[in-house]
Design a protein around this motif. Structure first.
Motif, PDB file in Angstrom:
ATOM      1  N   CYS A   1     -23.584  15.749 -61.614  1.00 31.20           N
ATOM      2  CA  CYS A   1     -22.825  14.606 -62.147  1.00 31.20           C
ATOM      3  C   CYS A   1     -23.516  13.928 -63.328  1.00 31.20           C
ATOM      4  O   CYS A   1     -22.862  13.321 -64.164  1.00 31.20           O
ATOM      5  CB  CYS A   1     -22.571  13.592 -61.037  1.00 31.20           C
TER       6      CYS A   1
ATOM      7  N   ALA B   1     -25.783  11.435 -62.977  1.00 32.16           N
ATOM      8  CA  ALA B   1     -26.196  10.059 -62.660  1.00 32.16           C
ATOM      9  C   ALA B   1     -27.708   9.895 -62.776  1.00 32.16           C
ATOM     10  O   ALA B   1     -28.203   8.828 -63.154  1.00 32.16           O
ATOM     11  CB  ALA B   1     -25.741   9.687 -61.253  1.00 32.16           C
TER      12      ALA B   1
ATOM     13  N   LEU C   1     -34.453  15.628 -62.148  1.00 39.06           N
ATOM     14  CA  LEU C   1     -33.926  15.726 -60.779  1.00 39.06           C
ATOM     15  C   LEU C   1     -32.870  16.827 -60.702  1.00 39.06           C
ATOM     16  O   LEU C   1     -32.879  17.646 -59.776  1.00 39.06           O
ATOM     17  CB  LEU C   1     -33.355  14.381 -60.308  1.00 39.06           C
TER      18      LEU C   1
ATOM     19  N   ILE D   1     -30.418  13.676 -53.585  1.00 34.30           N
ATOM     20  CA  ILE D   1     -31.394  14.711 -53.971  1.00 34.30           C
ATOM     21  C   ILE D   1     -32.782  14.066 -54.055  1.00 34.30           C
ATOM     22  O   ILE D   1     -32.963  13.038 -54.702  1.00 34.30           O
ATOM     23  CB  ILE D   1     -31.014  15.365 -55.318  1.00 34.30           C
TER      24      ILE D   1
END
Ligand code: SF4
Ligand code: FES
Length: 248
Positions: free
Chosen positions: A163, A165, A177, A229
């Motif tokens: 996504c 983010a 990440l 995550i």
């Protein structure tokens, strides 16, 4: 609920954008955030105005398209949800809500709240796969026993929906990440070990070429990630990358 919305409007990638204020009334607390945006857009269309462009596809937390920065947080104030899973009951009647696109040099704005996240696709294409023989005699993956701990960690990493983010939340616009999740989902499995060296090198190289910033371990990415995550994926990727350097 009656709300004031301050929304980033930008005609195209070349134009200069600005915040524009809108009022919406009779919003149900049970609406999702995207339904509230649909509600606003219907009102704008009925008035002959240009509706607000925003990305969406699945509207159930799977596709990772709904990239909105709401009141200073990627995907808004709720934890472990995407914007499409956020509900208006998380806001107060009379509140002013600020809505911006995900901001990063590597995610240029296309229009209003829509950003171009094809940089993530190119990172994936650089090594986020395993090469398998599809000639018809492919070995069943389940015939290779895998420790439950490793299988669970690999699955956790594989839940990343791309996504962005993590990038939008990071003060350095780092993609560590995301990239570490895409490396980790394979590095813990025997099927992923064959191409592990090339994978981590190529993906990190592509990540750097796309203009994402460096990771300084602030952890904002983990807090805002809708799929939870873990930062441990970044540590795993760093170890893997370091070991490829020692081998060369
Ligand atoms: S790591 Fe989380 S925030 Fe980043 S792209 Fe994947 S799901 Fe989205
Ligand atoms: S629209 Fe697919 S995750 Fe939100």
């Amino acid at each position: 609920m009656n709300l004031t919305l301050k929304i980033w409007r930008q005609l195209n990638s070349e134009s200069k954008g600005s915040m524009v204020k809108y009022s919406v009334s009779d919003v149900s607390p049970d609406m999702s955030f995207l339904e509230m945006m649909d509600f606003l857009n219907n009102q704008l269309i009925n008035k002959g105005e240009d509706p607000v462009a925003f990305d969406h596809d699945c509207r159930e937390g799977i596709c990772g398209m709904c990239s909105m920065f709401i009141n200073g947080e990627a995907h808004g104030p709720d934890r472990l949800v995407t914007t499409c899973q956020l509900h208006m009951r998380k806001f107060k009647d009379g509140e002013t809500i600020t809505i911006e696109p995900f901001r990063a040099n590597a995610f240029p704005v296309i229009k209003d709240l829509v950003v171009d996240r094809s940089a993530f696709d190119r990172v994936q294409q650089a090594g986020g796969f395993v090469s398998v023989n599809t000639s018809g005699n492919t070995q069943d993956a389940n015939s290779i026993p895998i420790e439950k701990y490793d299988a669970d960690r690999a699955f956790d990493a594989a839940t990343c929906i791309g996504c962005g983010a993590c990038v939008a939340s990071c003060k350095n616009a780092s993609a560590m990440l995301f990239v570490s999740a895409k490396v980790s989902q394979y590095s813990l499995l025997p099927q992923g070990k064959v191409e592990a060296t090339d994978r981590v090198r190529s993906m990190v190289k592509q990540m750097d070429q796309e203009g994402f910033g460096n990771c300084t371990n602030t952890g904002a990415c983990e807090v805002e990630c809708p799929k939870g995550i873990s930062l441990e994926n970044i540590a795993r990727m760093n170890r893997e990358y370091l070991s490829t350097l020692l081998k060369s």
